[in-house]
Scaffold this motif. Structure first.
Motif, PDB file in Angstrom:
ATOM      1  N   UNK A 137       0.921  -1.007   0.239  1.00  0.00           N
ATOM      2  CA  UNK A 137      -0.099  -0.043   0.196  1.00  0.00           C
ATOM      3  C   UNK A 137       1.063   1.653  -0.054  1.00  0.00           C
ATOM      4  N   UNK A 138      -0.100   1.922  -0.673  1.00  0.00           N
ATOM      5  CA  UNK A 138       0.951   3.395  -0.672  1.00  0.00           C
ATOM      6  C   UNK A 138       0.018   4.997  -0.062  1.00  0.00           C
ATOM      7  N   UNK A 139       0.739   5.528   0.880  1.00  0.00           N
ATOM      8  CA  UNK A 139      -0.145   6.584   1.527  1.00  0.00           C
ATOM      9  C   UNK A 139       0.390   8.015   1.464  1.00  0.00           C
ATOM     10  N   UNK A 140      -0.257   9.471   1.869  1.00  0.00           N
ATOM     11  CA  UNK A 140       0.378  10.208   2.459  1.00  0.00           C
ATOM     12  C   UNK A 140       0.270  10.688   3.166  1.00  0.00           C
ATOM     13  N   UNK A 141       0.687  11.758   3.908  1.00  0.00           N
ATOM     14  CA  UNK A 141       1.017  12.546   5.256  1.00  0.00           C
ATOM     15  C   UNK A 141       0.625  13.834   5.400  1.00  0.00           C
ATOM     16  N   UNK A 178       4.483   0.511   2.442  1.00  0.00           N
ATOM     17  CA  UNK A 178       4.087  -0.716   3.466  1.00  0.00           C
ATOM     18  C   UNK A 178       4.012  -1.768   2.475  1.00  0.00           C
ATOM     19  N   UNK A 179       5.777  -2.215   2.985  1.00  0.00           N
ATOM     20  CA  UNK A 179       6.000  -3.490   2.012  1.00  0.00           C
ATOM     21  C   UNK A 179       6.814  -4.587   2.988  1.00  0.00           C
ATOM     22  N   UNK A 180       6.337  -5.715   1.712  1.00  0.00           N
ATOM     23  CA  UNK A 180       6.716  -7.163   2.278  1.00  0.00           C
ATOM     24  C   UNK A 180       8.363  -6.923   2.365  1.00  0.00           C
ATOM     25  N   UNK A 239       8.573  -1.121 -11.046  1.00  0.00           N
ATOM     26  CA  UNK A 239       6.960  -0.714 -12.135  1.00  0.00           C
ATOM     27  C   UNK A 239       5.682  -0.098 -11.423  1.00  0.00           C
ATOM     28  N   UNK A 240       5.686  -1.424 -10.595  1.00  0.00           N
ATOM     29  CA  UNK A 240       4.854  -0.529  -8.924  1.00  0.00           C
ATOM     30  C   UNK A 240       4.601   0.395  -8.423  1.00  0.00           C
ATOM     31  N   UNK A 241       6.396   0.364  -8.175  1.00  0.00           N
ATOM     32  CA  UNK A 241       6.391   1.867  -7.214  1.00  0.00           C
ATOM     33  C   UNK A 241       5.861   2.792  -7.769  1.00  0.00           C
ATOM     34  N   UNK A 242       6.688   2.621  -9.580  1.00  0.00           N
ATOM     35  CA  UNK A 242       6.545   3.922  -9.832  1.00  0.00           C
ATOM     36  C   UNK A 242       4.388   4.161 -10.517  1.00  0.00           C
ATOM     37  N   UNK A 300       2.422   3.388  -8.047  1.00  0.00           N
ATOM     38  CA  UNK A 300       1.998   4.130  -6.569  1.00  0.00           C
ATOM     39  C   UNK A 300       3.048   5.490  -6.787  1.00  0.00           C
ATOM     40  N   UNK A 301       3.834   5.643  -7.052  1.00  0.00           N
ATOM     41  CA  UNK A 301       4.591   6.733  -6.445  1.00  0.00           C
ATOM     42  C   UNK A 301       3.285   8.377  -7.525  1.00  0.00           C
ATOM     43  N   UNK A 302       2.948   7.858  -8.886  1.00  0.00           N
ATOM     44  CA  UNK A 302       2.532   8.415  -9.800  1.00  0.00           C
ATOM     45  C   UNK A 302       0.661   8.933  -9.124  1.00  0.00           C
ATOM     46  N   UNK A 303       0.279   7.219  -8.489  1.00  0.00           N
ATOM     47  CA  UNK A 303      -1.136   8.184  -7.748  1.00  0.00           C
ATOM     48  C   UNK A 303      -0.971   8.475  -7.053  1.00  0.00           C
ATOM     49  N   UNK A 304       0.381   8.653  -5.575  1.00  0.00           N
ATOM     50  CA  UNK A 304       0.431   9.129  -3.980  1.00  0.00           C
ATOM     51  C   UNK A 304       1.078  11.602  -4.588  1.00  0.00           C
ATOM     52  N   UNK A 305       1.493  11.270  -6.591  1.00  0.00           N
ATOM     53  CA  UNK A 305       1.274  12.844  -6.452  1.00  0.00           C
ATOM     54  C   UNK A 305       0.347  13.416  -6.881  1.00  0.00           C
ATOM     55  N   UNK A 306      -0.334  12.404  -7.335  1.00  0.00           N
ATOM     56  CA  UNK A 306      -1.418  12.767  -8.205  1.00  0.00           C
ATOM     57  C   UNK A 306      -2.574  13.682  -7.736  1.00  0.00           C
ATOM     58  N   UNK A 307      -2.705  12.521  -5.817  1.00  0.00           N
ATOM     59  CA  UNK A 307      -3.627  13.082  -4.756  1.00  0.00           C
ATOM     60  C   UNK A 307      -2.846  14.006  -4.312  1.00  0.00           C
ATOM     61  N   UNK A 308      -1.469  14.087  -3.866  1.00  0.00           N
ATOM     62  CA  UNK A 308      -0.930  15.450  -3.507  1.00  0.00           C
ATOM     63  C   UNK A 308      -1.478  15.736  -3.815  1.00  0.00           C
TER      64      UNK A 308
END
Length: 79
Positions: A13-17, A25-27, A53-56, A58-66
């Protein structure tokens, strides 16, 4: 400085604070790593191409949300 090798097994999972940080959240497998003589000690983050690729994504989604939470510029064109 202690150095480690962090091998990402799976992004969960990814989130921002409110502090402007992006959290993942990673294994992962974490092991100590001896520094190499003559080279600044560094921790290695290791992942497969698929996880990169998953990280990229997730980062794009978090930047969009921010970006969606930032106030819109009021310096646009008038009339």
């Amino acid at each position: 400085m202690k150095t480690h090798q962090i091998e990402i097994q799976k992004f969960k999972a990814a989130a921002n604070n409110p502090h402007g940080q992006v959290l993942f959240k990673v294994d992962a497998l974490v092991s100590t790593r001896a520094p190499v003589d003559g080279i600044e000690p560094s921790t290695l983050l290791v992942m497969s191409e698929q996880n990169a690729r998953v990280l990229m994504n997730l980062l794009k989604a978090q930047f969009t949300e921010l970006d969606s939470k930032k106030p819109k510029s009021r310096h646009g064109r008038h009339g």
